[in-house]
Design a protein around this motif. Structure first.
Motif, PDB file in Angstrom:
ATOM      1  N   VAL A 244      19.623 -25.118 -13.162  1.00 38.76           N
ATOM      2  CA  VAL A 244      18.821 -23.913 -12.935  1.00 38.76           C
ATOM      3  C   VAL A 244      19.302 -22.775 -13.832  1.00 38.76           C
ATOM      4  O   VAL A 244      18.507 -22.084 -14.468  1.00 38.76           O
ATOM      5  CB  VAL A 244      18.912 -23.484 -11.451  1.00 38.76           C
ATOM      6  N   TYR A 245      20.588 -22.617 -13.904  1.00 40.81           N
ATOM      7  CA  TYR A 245      21.152 -21.495 -14.660  1.00 40.81           C
ATOM      8  C   TYR A 245      20.747 -21.561 -16.121  1.00 40.81           C
ATOM      9  O   TYR A 245      20.348 -20.566 -16.707  1.00 40.81           O
ATOM     10  CB  TYR A 245      22.681 -21.517 -14.519  1.00 40.81           C
ATOM     11  N   ILE A 246      20.806 -22.762 -16.704  1.00 42.61           N
ATOM     12  CA  ILE A 246      20.486 -22.887 -18.125  1.00 42.61           C
ATOM     13  C   ILE A 246      18.979 -22.847 -18.365  1.00 42.61           C
ATOM     14  O   ILE A 246      18.505 -22.168 -19.270  1.00 42.61           O
ATOM     15  CB  ILE A 246      21.102 -24.175 -18.697  1.00 42.61           C
ATOM     16  N   LEU A 247      18.219 -23.531 -17.537  1.00 42.04           N
ATOM     17  CA  LEU A 247      16.778 -23.617 -17.787  1.00 42.04           C
ATOM     18  C   LEU A 247      16.088 -22.279 -17.538  1.00 42.04           C
ATOM     19  O   LEU A 247      15.304 -21.817 -18.361  1.00 42.04           O
ATOM     20  CB  LEU A 247      16.139 -24.676 -16.906  1.00 42.04           C
ATOM     21  N   GLY A 250      17.231 -18.874 -12.760  1.00 45.38           N
ATOM     22  CA  GLY A 250      16.677 -18.502 -11.454  1.00 45.38           C
ATOM     23  C   GLY A 250      15.273 -17.937 -11.538  1.00 45.38           C
ATOM     24  O   GLY A 250      14.583 -17.836 -10.539  1.00 45.38           O
ATOM     25  N   GLY A 251      14.837 -17.559 -12.732  1.00 49.75           N
ATOM     26  CA  GLY A 251      13.536 -16.918 -12.875  1.00 49.75           C
ATOM     27  C   GLY A 251      12.419 -17.922 -12.962  1.00 49.75           C
ATOM     28  O   GLY A 251      12.678 -19.107 -12.777  1.00 49.75           O
ATOM     29  N   THR A 256      12.904 -19.884  -9.035  1.00 47.47           N
ATOM     30  CA  THR A 256      13.620 -21.158  -9.062  1.00 47.47           C
ATOM     31  C   THR A 256      15.070 -21.010  -8.601  1.00 47.47           C
ATOM     32  O   THR A 256      15.871 -21.897  -8.796  1.00 47.47           O
ATOM     33  CB  THR A 256      13.616 -21.759 -10.485  1.00 47.47           C
ATOM     34  N   GLN A 257      15.361 -19.853  -8.003  1.00 48.41           N
ATOM     35  CA  GLN A 257      16.722 -19.613  -7.526  1.00 48.41           C
ATOM     36  C   GLN A 257      17.121 -20.656  -6.462  1.00 48.41           C
ATOM     37  O   GLN A 257      16.301 -21.025  -5.629  1.00 48.41           O
ATOM     38  CB  GLN A 257      16.770 -18.211  -6.919  1.00 48.41           C
TER      39      GLN A 257
END
Lengths: 304, 345
Positions: A244-247, A250-251, A256-257
């Motif tokens: 999630v962090y890289i893709l 969270g946004g 997507t958090q």
């Protein structure tokens, strides 16, 4: 045999108190410093108003939990954590079963294909995620390029894979599934090969077709190993924040958090250590449940 | 019409290599108990698996009930098979194991209970229906496997060494039980074994196989008393038939026909026999040694006697074989030939 055992015993008896302690001290230290320490620190912070850059700290009771529960981002994060974990497990188990069935038969190039399937697991998760970030990029996406080339979309009009909430959720889900598939495939393949060939043959003679053999004989027989694959998969996905962090970080708009990524965003990036700690504590109950089932599976495997 | 028939059935696993099964022609008789007997690697299990549909023949035809079934899957062949390991489904209860073929063959649901109970009572396992396979003894597992095979009333039973996982004591009683079971249901049965005692005791007919080739098909008495070639002669019987090469023929005689000269009547061939080993087996004695002179001189020969108490190690005695018990085989083809007059000196 008896002599050998007695010998080992006497050597062990002479040195056991010190040697034994010395042998397991590193493990204990590791767990204390890197697991237990942060865990209790998180509990401690969760009831305080600790912030990065502030040396003072006060006890605030349940205040952090109260404000978190009111926050819409937190609710989305909880929902996403479950969606990602459960949906990716479904995709992975179905996909891994199909792959395992396909890879069970011998054919030319099977070794090479097995190697390819294992690659996502071997590659560092961050590198894989960066690769997917490019594949799903808003401008350079190869998927969009192919869809445009095939005239499904007009140029510059292709979907923003990571820019629209629903597509972003689907994208993260896809990458999680891609990442876990090899692991489950290898485990299920091992489970399948462990079933004696007689069993599916007996089922064939008894009149069962492919589906009945799979669903009533093979898969039920693989239940223990299947639960290992599922439990590991649950933990990997539920606690993962790299993807999630890289893709998406969270946004867009926190859509997507997940619990770990929100805890990181609030606690480290937003300097609100207390809130981050409180969020991360919500992982604990679920992880305890999973750990309980894992121990049960392990115990059953021992008993049998 | 034969229940099972094979026509030049061949299986070659690796191209260029000798076939595991080579051009086997076979016809079962209605209701018979046919045994495939051979050493390991003789192709007997491959032959059975081709009949079951678990192995695809390289060439040749398989007929069940007069119909070519080469292209049919196992489920469409009206066969039932009991595996060497029994292959019970470990996660299902005995009841569900036996009911599985009914479910798979889409037999009406309300008939299941009645049929399972019928099969279970036939094999005396009615009390075990709620157990899981792992809670059963070897003999009980075998009966569950048989019940699962009988429950759908197949045209043929295929049994692949079903007794080899039982200990010796249980094996004898399980054998007897199997025979009784076969007499009761009367279904044509093909039984694979490497154990000649099982083959002789149970078979209506015995098919002797070696290296994928049929050596003889006959009743137990035929294959024992009138072996078609030297392989059958030496594979059956323990100790095996004594063979001696005499000019252009091989002459064979069973150990039980090689006896002290005083107990042999009629025309006989006599030897001076030096006793080198004596084994007491309870009901019989196995004596081995070498004839002191003649063409057989120096060759090891076995004798099976009711009593060898008069014999002592190292002693030399007069032994003889009745002329009518001598079997003659061609020296090059090793096939059985008509009796000849031969010189023993």
């Amino acid at each position: 045999m008896a002599i050998g055992r007695a010998k080992i015993k006497s050597v062990g008896a002479a040195q056991s108190p010190l040697l034994g302690a010395a042998m397991f001290t590193p493990a204990v230290l590791y767990i204390l410093l890197l697991v237990a320490g942060p865990f209790f620190l998180a509990i401690f912070y969760a009831f305080s108003d600790a912030r990065i850059g502030n040396t003072e700290m006060h006890y605030v009771g349940l205040e952090n939990f109260r404000s978190i529960l009111k926050s819409p981002s937190f609710r989305i994060a909880i929902r996403n954590s479950f969606i990602f974990t459960i949906c990716s497990q479904i995709v992975v188990i179905v996909g891994a079963n199909i792959l395992a069935i396909a890879l069970e038969k011998t054919f030319r190039g099977r070794g090479f294909i097995r190697f390819l399937i294992l690659l996502p697991w071997v590659a560092p998760i961050a590198l894989g995620a960066i690769g997917w970030k490019w594949i799903l990029d808003s401008i350079y996406s190869v998927i969009s390029w192919v869809l445009v080339a095939l005239h499904f979309y007009k140029p510059f009009n292709a979907p923003m894979w990571l820019g629209e909430p629903h597509l972003a959720i689907a994208s993260v889900l896809l990458v999680h599934s891609w990442r876990l598939m090899p692991f489950s495939t290898v485990i299920l393949l091992a489970g399948r090969t462990a079933i004696p060939k007689d069993i599916p043959e007996a089922a064939a003679v008894d009149g069962a077709g492919f589906w009945r053999t799979q669903f009533q004989i093979i898969i039920p027989m693989m239940r223990p190993i299947l639960s290992v694959a599922v439990l590991f998969g649950l933990i990997f996905t539920f606690t993962d924040m790299t993807v999630v962090y890289i893709l998406t970080a969270g946004g867009p708009f926190d859509s997507t958090q997940t619990l770990p990524s929100l805890a990181f965003a609030m606690g480290i990036q937003g300097s609100d250590l207390a809130a981050g700690a409180a969020i991360s504590l919500f992982l604990v109950p679920l992880l305890i449940i999973i750990a309980y089932f894992m121990l049960r599976v392990a115990h059953r495997a021992e008993v049998n | 019409m034969a229940v099972v028939e094979t026509r030049s059935l061949t299986k070659v696993f690796k191209e260029g290599e000798l076939g595991a099964v080579n051009s086997v022609n076979l016809e079962t008789r209605e209701g018979e108990f046919l045994v495939f007997l051979g050493p390991s690697g003789s192709g007997k299990t491959t032959l059975l698996r081709m009949i079951a549909g678990l192995e695809t023949p390289t060439s040749g035809e398989i007929l069940i009930g007069g119909r070519v079934v080469n292209e049919l899957s196992p489920r469409d062949r009206r066969i039932a098979m009991v595996f060497q390991s029994y292959a019970l489904y470990p996660h299902l209860s005995v009841y569900k194991n036996i009911a599985f073929p009914l479910k798979a063959q889409k037999v009406k649901k309300d008939l299941h209970k009645q049929k399972v109970e019928w099969a279970a009572s036939l094999l005396g396992i009615g009390a075990l229906l709620d157990r899981k396979p792992r809670e059963l003894s070897g003999g009980e597992r075998q009966r569950v496997a048989l019940a699962r095979a009988i429950v759908r009333e197949p045209a043929v039973f295929l049994l692949d060494e079903p007794l080899s996982n039982l200990d010796a004591k249980l094996r004898a009683s399980a054998r007897e039980e199997l025979e009784r079971f076969h007499r009761r249901v009367g279904t044509t049965t093909i039984y694979v074994t490497h154990d000649q005692v099982e083959a002789m005791a149970m078979g209506d007919r015995v098919l002797v196989l070696n290296k994928g080739v049929v050596h003889q098909l006959g009743t137990p008495t035929e294959v024992y008393d009138n072996p078609a070639d030297t392989f059958v002669a030496t594979f059956l019987g323990s100790p095996p038939m004594n063979l001696a090469e005499l000019s252009d023929v091989i002459v064979g005689f069973r150990p039980e026909h090689f006896r002290p000269v005083s107990s042999v009547n009629g025309e006989a061939v006599a030897f001076r026999f030096k006793v080198e080993n004596i084994e007491y087996l309870g009901s019989e004695w196995i004596v081995s040694g070498t004839p002191a002179s003649g063409k057989l001189g120096g060759q090891k020969v076995f004798s099976r006697l009711n009593s060898a108490q008069d014999l002592s190690l190292g002693g030399t005695y007069d032994f003889a074989v009745p002329q009518r018990e001598l079997k003659f085989f061609d020296r090059s083809t090793e096939k059985r030939v008509e009796p000849k007059v031969v010189s023993w000196q």
